[in-house]
Design a protein around this motif. Structure first.
Motif, PDB file in Angstrom:
ATOM      1  N   LEU A   1      21.048 -20.684 -24.017  1.00  0.00           N
ATOM      2  CA  LEU A   1      19.849 -20.849 -24.832  1.00  0.00           C
ATOM      3  C   LEU A   1      20.215 -21.075 -26.304  1.00  0.00           C
ATOM      4  O   LEU A   1      19.637 -21.929 -26.981  1.00  0.00           O
ATOM      5  N   ALA A   2      21.192 -20.314 -26.785  1.00  0.00           N
ATOM      6  CA  ALA A   2      21.594 -20.417 -28.192  1.00  0.00           C
ATOM      7  C   ALA A   2      22.142 -21.812 -28.491  1.00  0.00           C
ATOM      8  O   ALA A   2      21.777 -22.423 -29.505  1.00  0.00           O
ATOM      9  N   ILE A   3      22.979 -22.330 -27.602  1.00  0.00           N
ATOM     10  CA  ILE A   3      23.585 -23.646 -27.847  1.00  0.00           C
ATOM     11  C   ILE A   3      22.513 -24.736 -27.825  1.00  0.00           C
ATOM     12  O   ILE A   3      22.490 -25.640 -28.649  1.00  0.00           O
ATOM     13  N   ARG A   4      21.613 -24.630 -26.849  1.00  0.00           N
ATOM     14  CA  ARG A   4      20.515 -25.586 -26.757  1.00  0.00           C
ATOM     15  C   ARG A   4      19.693 -25.590 -28.063  1.00  0.00           C
ATOM     16  O   ARG A   4      19.318 -26.637 -28.582  1.00  0.00           O
ATOM     17  N   THR A   5      19.428 -24.388 -28.576  1.00  0.00           N
ATOM     18  CA  THR A   5      18.640 -24.283 -29.798  1.00  0.00           C
ATOM     19  C   THR A   5      19.408 -24.825 -30.996  1.00  0.00           C
ATOM     20  O   THR A   5      18.840 -25.505 -31.856  1.00  0.00           O
TER      21      THR A   5
ATOM     22  N   LYS B   1      27.731 -31.282 -21.601  1.00  0.00           N
ATOM     23  CA  LYS B   1      28.450 -31.900 -22.718  1.00  0.00           C
ATOM     24  C   LYS B   1      28.351 -31.075 -24.002  1.00  0.00           C
ATOM     25  O   LYS B   1      29.235 -31.125 -24.841  1.00  0.00           O
ATOM     26  N   ASP B   2      27.248 -30.346 -24.146  1.00  0.00           N
ATOM     27  CA  ASP B   2      27.054 -29.587 -25.386  1.00  0.00           C
ATOM     28  C   ASP B   2      28.058 -28.454 -25.542  1.00  0.00           C
ATOM     29  O   ASP B   2      28.154 -27.845 -26.601  1.00  0.00           O
ATOM     30  N   ALA B   3      28.780 -28.146 -24.475  1.00  0.00           N
ATOM     31  CA  ALA B   3      29.780 -27.077 -24.560  1.00  0.00           C
ATOM     32  C   ALA B   3      31.066 -27.567 -25.217  1.00  0.00           C
ATOM     33  O   ALA B   3      31.907 -26.759 -25.630  1.00  0.00           O
ATOM     34  N   GLU B   4      31.215 -28.897 -25.347  1.00  0.00           N
ATOM     35  CA  GLU B   4      32.446 -29.455 -25.915  1.00  0.00           C
ATOM     36  C   GLU B   4      32.748 -28.888 -27.312  1.00  0.00           C
ATOM     37  O   GLU B   4      31.830 -28.675 -28.100  1.00  0.00           O
TER      38      GLU B   4
ATOM     39  N   GLN C   1      37.534 -28.933 -23.987  1.00  0.00           N
ATOM     40  CA  GLN C   1      37.844 -30.346 -24.253  1.00  0.00           C
ATOM     41  C   GLN C   1      37.752 -31.095 -22.925  1.00  0.00           C
ATOM     42  O   GLN C   1      38.444 -30.747 -21.975  1.00  0.00           O
ATOM     43  N   GLY C   2      36.875 -32.087 -22.867  1.00  0.00           N
ATOM     44  CA  GLY C   2      36.729 -32.857 -21.644  1.00  0.00           C
ATOM     45  C   GLY C   2      36.277 -32.017 -20.456  1.00  0.00           C
ATOM     46  O   GLY C   2      36.696 -32.238 -19.327  1.00  0.00           O
ATOM     47  N   GLY C   3      35.431 -31.022 -20.728  1.00  0.00           N
ATOM     48  CA  GLY C   3      34.896 -30.190 -19.653  1.00  0.00           C
ATOM     49  C   GLY C   3      35.876 -29.180 -19.082  1.00  0.00           C
ATOM     50  O   GLY C   3      35.661 -28.629 -18.009  1.00  0.00           O
ATOM     51  N   GLU C   4      36.986 -28.926 -19.806  1.00  0.00           N
ATOM     52  CA  GLU C   4      37.972 -27.954 -19.341  1.00  0.00           C
ATOM     53  C   GLU C   4      38.296 -26.971 -20.468  1.00  0.00           C
ATOM     54  O   GLU C   4      38.216 -27.337 -21.639  1.00  0.00           O
ATOM     55  N   TYR C   5      38.698 -25.758 -20.091  1.00  0.00           N
ATOM     56  CA  TYR C   5      39.202 -24.819 -21.083  1.00  0.00           C
ATOM     57  C   TYR C   5      40.661 -25.166 -21.351  1.00  0.00           C
ATOM     58  O   TYR C   5      41.481 -25.205 -20.439  1.00  0.00           O
TER      59      TYR C   5
ATOM     60  N   PRO D   1      32.613 -32.048 -34.204  1.00  0.00           N
ATOM     61  CA  PRO D   1      31.701 -33.083 -34.713  1.00  0.00           C
ATOM     62  C   PRO D   1      30.252 -32.582 -34.748  1.00  0.00           C
ATOM     63  O   PRO D   1      29.866 -31.754 -33.921  1.00  0.00           O
ATOM     64  N   GLU D   2      29.496 -33.105 -35.711  1.00  0.00           N
ATOM     65  CA  GLU D   2      28.083 -32.707 -35.795  1.00  0.00           C
ATOM     66  C   GLU D   2      27.329 -33.221 -34.580  1.00  0.00           C
ATOM     67  O   GLU D   2      27.712 -34.214 -33.968  1.00  0.00           O
ATOM     68  N   TRP D   3      26.225 -32.540 -34.260  1.00  0.00           N
ATOM     69  CA  TRP D   3      25.457 -32.877 -33.050  1.00  0.00           C
ATOM     70  C   TRP D   3      25.032 -34.343 -33.036  1.00  0.00           C
ATOM     71  O   TRP D   3      25.077 -35.004 -32.002  1.00  0.00           O
ATOM     72  N   THR D   4      24.624 -34.854 -34.212  1.00  0.00           N
ATOM     73  CA  THR D   4      24.101 -36.222 -34.251  1.00  0.00           C
ATOM     74  C   THR D   4      25.210 -37.267 -34.165  1.00  0.00           C
ATOM     75  O   THR D   4      24.939 -38.445 -34.006  1.00  0.00           O
TER      76      THR D   4
END
Lengths: 436, 286
Positions: free
Chosen positions: A270-274, A303-306, A409-413, A431-434
């Protein structure tokens, strides 16, 4: 007359024999199970974990780690260099006795964790207790074990207060949050050497308001001072919050370039989404494991976890430097369909600490196991963790533990710190979200 | 100022969802004086329905919404016929424990069947965010809130503008009088459960767009729904709407002013104060 005399003689012989018997057994081996090779077929270990409720997914990870460890110890494996595995199955010094772990559900509740521990010790007669993931539950469960004088080996609770209680029956193999909190700043210092002028000295903290989150907040603040970083704010939140907008707005208002976060899975998501929706950006997000290392974290956040960083005690890519990590993870993966994580690897390791101690104690007597635990000395190559080994100090804390920092990085730890264990270079700033 | 605007906006969005889920609860209470303690777990089931429609059938949660509403409505009727009607003969306590027990059962079954994993619906038609001046709004939350407004509007229309709605309200008003007027109150009860559970289904389908889905998710919204109903006035759908938005805004703003860990404390305090002054709730009948 003669018959009566014979009867007396027989009685005297029986009594004499009875009197002599205790002295005839080896001195000091009073424990019945140890006499003349009579060992139990099974050694029961109690494990209390959150198997239902909000933390049940983590409970499953922990249980899987334990089940795999027990299976390996009981069947033996000559090709994996873990303690006891080359003994041909079971605990060699106890006549090949098998381990049996009896699980109980804490449902994440400290009171239930305590009562279940009492039940396991008094009704199921477990020789050793382990559990309970959440520090708050471990605190109460280990109190019960302390009172009933049974060793409690904790493999995955990281609250520093747990070893500050002068308990005699409590042992913890994992490093604690104070060690991990210090790792954050050692990491930032190293990152600053690599990216000169790009690593700020200001952090803001987002944390759950339970024992775990509050401790993280406390220790991060403490070590920030030692390493001359400025903490510009701490934002605590309730675990059941359905919306984190006001929390994220406070982070934004603090204008700190670095976020340190202590969250579980649903709230981290939830925090990352926000953060993304409100376009709140940081140079780096440094998380204190928990939700960020859950097996569902990357699949759920996507992807937002990158680029998120989390301190970890374990990562799959440690296998490139430590072959047993890969061996064990391959087994785990074939059995459960997912890779190990920090929780399952630590629970797995905890069972080896317990089995090794019982084996050296040559007994299921709690006092002897406690003594054996104090003598624990498992070398670094024989654990699937990135530690220097396992050895307990007077408080029951493993002094040889340390954390690592991993980056998604690339969906891996990917292990990025300490530098000598890094499998890929750190990406900084994120990198910034945008601009993704 | 920008921060306050952002916080209030997010609070309103959350509040509308809360309101929709509470509307279902208050409707059932209004018609037949039963509090559905399994309310949060109905919500959980609805979210799973959305999730599997997405994961198995590839249906976007917004497209699956009518199906989820219908499924939950049907489930509401089944619960009414299978559990509620039999226990109506028992004491009030038996009725309370029946729904309470049902909730625990649903949670247990969900954990057994769906496992305890946190699920999350991936990219949907409603992914992303947009800015209104300085205020960033999540598209999922906005669509969910708009959906809540639309469904609530439909609910009002049903209750206010149709014969069936009038019959429902009549049953709520005075059961025996309604029966004397030739209204089949048992059918009205079943209808109340269908519509009430359908509202929960709508809230669930909208929440599923952006909220993690797990067996205990009902606990997050269940308690807030009860507080919303009590604050708005038991049985008042309009009250539930008002109270939902109020709670959404109050928690968000309280999180900004005080330590966010206490934002619900402020909402519960508000609830207690209102009940002390107006025991029937904001829009409840005295």
């Amino acid at each position: 007359m003669i018959r009566a005399w014979l009867a007396h003689l027989a009685a005297v012989v029986v009594i004499a024999a009875a009197c002599v018997q205790p002295g005839a057994s080896p001195a000091g081996e009073g424990q019945p199970t140890a006499a003349a090779g009579v060992f139990p077929k099974e050694v029961a270990i109690g494990a209390v974990y959150p198997l239902t409720g909000a933390l049940a997914p983590t409970g499953v990870d922990l249980k899987n780690g334990i089940d795999l460890a027990v299976e390996l110890i009981n069947s033996g494996r000559s090709d994996i260099d873990l303690p006891l595995l080359k003994d041909g199955g079971g605990l060699r010094n106890l006549g090949g006795a098998k381990l049996k772990v009896i699980f109980a559900d804490s449902a994440g509740d400290p009171a239930k964790g305590q009562s279940e521990t009492e039940r396991l010790i008094t009704s199921d007669k477990v020789a050793v207790m382990t559990g309970a993931f959440q520090s708050a539950v471990t605190a109460t469960a280990s109190q019960a074990a302390e009172r009933l004088q049974v060793p409690f080996v904790n493999a995955e609770s990281s609250s520093p207060t747990l070893v500050a209680r002068d308990f005699k029956w409590f042992f913890r193999s994992t490093p604690d949050d104070s060690m991990f909190a210090e790792n954050f700043f050692q990491f930032l210092d190293d990152a600053a050497k690599r990216f000169p002028g790009q690593v700020a000295k200001k952090v803001v903290i987002l944390h759950t308001d339970d024992l775990f989150g509050s401790d993280v907040n406390k220790f991060v603040r403490q070590f920030a001072e030692k390493y001359t970083y400025e903490v510009v704010g701490s934002v605590g939140y309730k675990l059941t919050a359905p919306d984190l907008t006001s929390e994220i707005q406070r982070l934004k208002a603090s204008a700190a370039p670095i976020l340190i976060e202590a969250s579980y899975l649903a709230d981290a998501t939830l925090a990352i989404r926000t953060l993304k929706q409100q376009d709140v950006n940081f140079q780096g997000v440094l998380a204190m494991d928990a939700g960020f290392v859950d097996t569902k974290f990357i699949p759920n956040v996507g992807k937002d976890a990158e680029y998120m960083l989390t301190r970890e005690v374990w990562a799959k890519d440690l296998g490139t430097r430590k072959p047993i990590v890969k061996q064990v993870n391959d087994l785990f993966r074939s059995k459960y369909g997912t890779d190990m994580n920090g929780s399952s690897a630590r629970a797995f390791t905890g069972i080896f600490v317990i089995a090794d101690a019982i084996n050296r104690a040559r007994s299921i007597d709690p006092v002897k196991i406690q003594e054996a635990l104090k003598q624990t000395n498992i070398p670094a190559p024989q654990i699937v963790m990135p530690w220097d080994g396992i050895q307990f100090d007077a408080r029951g804390q493993n002094t040889k533990g340390r954390g690592i920092m991993v980056q998604i990085q690339g969906g891996e730890y990917v292990t990025v710190w300490p530098l000598e264990l890094a499998s890929k270079p750190l990406i900084w700033p994120m990198p910034e979200w945008t601009k993704r | 100022m920008e921060i306050v605007a952002q916080t209030v906006a997010s609070g309103v969005l959350l509040g509308l969802i809360l309101a929709l889920s509470a509307a279902g609860l208050t409707l059932i209470w209004g018609v037949m004086d039963i509090v559905n303690f399994a309310h949060g777990d109905f919500l959980m089931l609805g979210m799973y329905a959305s999730f599997f429609a997405w994961a198995v059938l590839g249906l976007d949660p917004l497209l699956a919404l009518p199906g989820v509403v219908a499924a939950l409505g049907l489930f509401g009727v089944v619960v009414y016929l299978g559990v509620i009607r039999p226990v109506l003969r028992g004491s009030v306590l038996a009725q309370i424990f029946a729904t309470f027990g049902l909730g625990i059962l649903l949670r247990g079954v969900a954990q057994f069947v769906f496992t305890a994993d946190y699920r999350q619906i991936g990219d949907t038609m409603a992914t992303g965010s947009f800015a209104v001046g300085p205020v960033h709004l999540g598209l999922p939350q906005t669509i969910a809130a708009l959906g809540a407004l639309i469904v609530s509007g439909l609910l009002f229309a049903l209750l206010d503008r149709t014969t069936v709605g009038t019959a429902l309200r009549a049953t709520a008003e005075d059961r025996s009088a309604a029966e004397l007027m030739g209204i089949d109150t048992r059918r009205m009860f079943a209808l109340a459960w269908a519509v009430g559970a359908g509202c929960v289904g709508a809230a669930a389908g909208l929440l599923a767009i952006y909220f993690p889905i797990f067996p205990d998710v009902g606990a997050v919204f269940g308690l807030l729904a009860f507080v919303t109903v009590a604050l708005g006035g038991f049985g008042s759908v309009g009250g539930a709407m008002l109270a939902g938005v109020l709670i959404g805004v109050v928690t968000s703003v309280a999180g900004l002013i005080f330590d966010p860990a206490y934002k619900f404390t402020v909402a519960y305090l508000l609830y207690l104060v209102v009940l002390v002054i107006r025991p029937q709730g904001l829009l409840g009948r005295a």
